[in-house]
Enzyme design. Structure first.
Site, PDB file in Angstrom:
ATOM      1  N   ASP A 478       0.838  -1.204   0.000  1.00  0.00           N
ATOM      2  CA  ASP A 478       0.000   0.000   0.000  1.00  0.00           C
ATOM      3  C   ASP A 478       0.878   1.260   0.000  1.00  0.00           C
ATOM      4  OD1 ASP A 478      -2.274   1.555   0.229  1.00  0.00           O
ATOM      5  OD2 ASP A 478      -2.959   0.652   2.106  1.00  0.00           O
ATOM      6  N   ASP A 548     -10.925   2.178  -2.841  1.00  0.00           N
ATOM      7  CA  ASP A 548     -11.448   1.914  -1.497  1.00  0.00           C
ATOM      8  C   ASP A 548     -12.966   1.922  -1.484  1.00  0.00           C
ATOM      9  OD1 ASP A 548      -9.116   1.448  -0.232  1.00  0.00           O
ATOM     10  OD2 ASP A 548      -8.881   3.444   0.607  1.00  0.00           O
TER      11      ASP A 548
END
Ligand code: DGJ
Length: 729
Positions: A478, A548
């Site tokens: 990430d 997301d």
């Protein structure tokens, strides 16, 4: 092989993909390299007249009093700077004397089978029988600067990969701009398609008419970004989804980029793409060279659908690597939306146990397992297992998960450092920052200076040590903030302008090391959702977290923009709980499953807490994934109807290469009474074959399905969906 031919007498290079030709001409006039043609495949090469150099007194040798008129209108293959071409340049320098001028002329060339690797950079690849490369060596004699234009022509896709290598044979100078590809061509009433967005709203399609002047998109955030995507397509005014001319350009890179289109006084387009020149300044000593990342060009006469197919084939066959390239991925369950930071061994094992019972194949432990990270304020850089949470240690947890018959995956954010960390106490200078200036925080974190080898080594070893300590088969890598306060404590003053690009090179080096040391690892890149969904990262990880936003309706738009250029096999997509954590919408569990099936497919919810009726549907969804994933991963994707456009329903289709099977996903976002027909004309099937919809008796002729279509019955309620599996009979 004949994909690239040099016609010596006419000084013409003709580059042929299966259905397109690209023609370059060297003109006697100072050996300028001109762009003659890019379009539908031609039989003949004799089109040098299009460069109009015989229309003297136009050319400088006959009309040097108007030299700038020539330079300002000649279709340059790779435009220099500051000597009279007033359109946007592709290259600029700064010499010791402070001058910027660059003017390039042809010197020699090389044609060879295959494609060279680009040192330190991700790039498309192909065997000697799959592609051919042209290197055009150009020179600015005054500077002693050599510029090599590289073109690789693929034989199985309509793609030409372009990049540029600059070699300084003269006095030290600074490269202040070096784009990877430029296209000068007549305007065809072009419309420009670009992708834009924000966090949780990545890659929304935007069309605009190309008008006079300049337009473009960019990132100066140090990564690809949620906001703009390094892609553009020019669609001829009369082209459609299924027909007509489209030019696509996509940048195989993960940092700052610029994509620009200029329509000039003569109605000629100049489209270019490359590393953003803002805050870019690369010192080249005598003998040093600089290699740009590549831009891949697609030309098609088959409309938007075919542009999509060319990109998908290119990425599936010539960019994605590793064990999972052509393999089904394990169905995962990720604990992020299930627990956020509030988890421990017991909680994770209870999720894993239930998940295993229902057929899920891998548990992914997300953010919060290290240092003392119980929220997003601390501990990045301290990659030590927090045994208060992971009681019994990581190996114990992994072994227990393995005993359930599941694989185990883990989350990292290796490029970051929290001010509240042991690492920051020991090495505050490892954060990117400008001396005497307080750097800006974002998510309460700084970015590590990956231009420094010791920093890369530390961050890499942290990840590798954890992976070596247990049977970990998946990593989610990430990156949750973008770069700012661009300064490295190590680079000398005259190389600070190299930081952005060196950062990206550092990242690539780390990921290359990772996939080399752990060849069986499934790597998924991620950046605050989908901010680093780009072809550069795809070279290292076969899948990337799309966004997301896991809401099924929002995902239709995000996945539509993503699937425009990326194969479905690359799109990280999960079923999450409702009300959705980003938008609060409640959608049926079935619909969430159908939408996630278009990607890698997985779950991101607390399986121990979701309603029983949802739980019951999981084995069915798991079975659907196993049944359809080969088709979804390998088939041809077609966009049929877009909710973004009709504000009503969405429909897409995947057809197997042999045209014997297709999967149609129909999502009725809004139920509107007496509104309009939901007739769907399928695509990609064989008109001569007959087909059945699985579960139904009727037999349809292929041409009926293609041209007359089928009618989807009204579904009761909003956000309802339906899968149709069509098989030949
Ligand atoms: C952003 C990612 O996109 C999420 O899936 C999650 O991993 C969080 N970061 C964790 O901080």
């Amino acid at each position: 092989m004949g994909a690239i031919t040099f016609y010596e007498q006419d000084r013409i290079f003709k580059l042929d993909t299966p259905n397109s030709s690209y023609v370059i001409g060297i003109v006697d006039e100072e050996n300028f390299v001109g762009h003659v043609y890019y379009g539908k495949k031609l039989r003949d090469y004799r089109i040098g007249y299009l460069l109009r150099t015989k229309e003297g007194p136009f050319v400088p040798s006959e009309n040097n009093r108007d030299r700038t008129s020539f330079l300002d209108s000649f279709p340059m293959e790779y435009p220099g700077n500051g000597v009279g071409d007033y359109r946007r340049s592709s290259i600029a320098v700064k010499t010791a004397g402070g001058h910027v001028a660059v003017s390039l002329s042809y010197v020699s060339h090389r044609i060879y089978p295959g494609k060279p690797m680009l040192p330190g950079l991700p790039a498309t690849f192909g065997a000697e029988k799959e592609c051919e490369t042209l290197e055009l060596l150009c020179e600015d004699k005054v500077l002693g600067l050599q510029v090599v234009l590289l073109y690789t022509v693929f034989l199985d896709v309509d793609v030409i990969a372009r990049s540029v290598r600059v070699v300084n044979q003269g006095e030290p100078l600074y490269l202040t701009k070096v784009l990877s590809a430029n296209l000068d061509m007549d305007n065809k009433d072009f419309e420009l398609l670009t992708l834009h967005g924000s966090w949780a709203r990545e890659r929304m399609m935007q069309w605009r008419k190309v008008g006079k002047g300049f337009c473009g998109l960019e990132s100066v955030r140090g990564e690809t970004s949620h906001q703009d995507h390094p892609f553009m397509a020019l669609k001829a005014g009369d082209a459609t989804q299924t027909n007509g001319e489209v030019y696509g350009m996509h940048f195989v890179y993960s940092g700052n980029f610029l994509a620009q289109v200029e329509l000039n006084q003569h109605d000629v387009i100049r489209a270019a793409m490359g590393i953003h020149p803002e805050n870019f300044c690369w010192k080249l000593e005598k003998g040093e060279e600089f290699q740009t990342p590549e831009v891949v060009l697609v030309y098609t006469n088959g409309g938007m659908d075919d542009m999509t197919h060319q990109f998908h084939e290119l990425y599936r066959n010539h960019l994605i690597r590793g064990e999972y390239k052509n393999k089904k991925r394990p169905i995962l369950i990720n604990n992020w939306e299930a627990t956020y930071f509030d988890f421990d061994t017991e909680k994770l094992l209870s999720i894993a146990k239930k998940a295993a019972e229902l057929g899920i194949e891998m548990l992914v432990m997300d953010d919060g397992w290290f240092g003392h990270r119980n929220d997003d304020n601390t501990s990045l850089g301290d990659w030590f297992v927090n045994e208060n949470k992971i009681k019994g240690g990581l190996k114990y947890l992994v072994d227990e998960v393995n005993k359930l018959g599941m694989k185990f995956g883990i989350w990292f954010e290796p490029e970051m450092i929290s001010p509240d960390s042991e690492l920051y106490k020991a090495h505050p200078d490892w954060a990117i920052r400008v001396p005497n200036r307080t750097p800006s925080l974002c998510r309460n974190q700084y970015v590590l200076d990956l231009t420094r080898k010791e920093v890369r080594d530390y961050a890499y070893e942290c990840v590798a040590k954890i992976l070596r300590s247990a049977n970990i088969e998946y990593v989610k890598w990430d990156m949750n903030r973008q770069l700012s306060d661009i300064g490295s404590m190590e680079l000398p003053a005259d190389r600070q302008g190299e930081l952005y690009h060196r950062y990206v090179l550092g990242l690539y080096e780390m990921q290359e090391r990772l996939v080399t040391e752990f060849p069986h690892l499934l790597l998924e890149n991620c950046s605050g959702g989908g901010a680093r969904f780009d072809p550069g990262m795809l070279y290292y990880s076969p899948q990337i977290w799309c966004s997301d936003d896991t809401d099924a309706v929002e995902r239709l738009k995000i996945q539509e923009g993503t699937a425009l250029i990326y194969p479905l096999s690359t799109m990280g997509a999960h079923v999450s709980d409702c009300p959705n954590h980003t938008v609060g919408r409640v959608t049926p569990f079935e619909t969430r499953g159908h939408v996630a099936l278009a990607g890698t497919f997985g779950y991101e919810l607390d399986i121990t807490k979701i309603p029983e009726e949802d739980k019951k549907l999981i084995p069915e969804q798991v079975a659907m994934y196993h049944k359809y994933n080969d088709l979804v991963r390998e088939g041809d994707y077609y966009r049929i109807a877009s909710y973004q456009e009709n504000h009503y329903f969405d429909c897409y289709e995947v057809v197997s290469k042999d045209k014997n099977e297709a999967l149609i996903t129909f999502v009725q976002v809004l139920n509107r009474p007496n509104y309009r027909s939901r007739r769907i004309c399928l695509k990609g099937l064989d008109p001569e074959k007959n087909y059945r919809i699985e579960g139904e008796k009727e037999i349809y002729a292929g041409d009926t399905l293609l041209y007359a279509g089928i009618q989807i019955a009204n579904l009761w309620g909003d956000f309802q969906s339906k899968l149709l599996h069509i098989v030949s009979c």
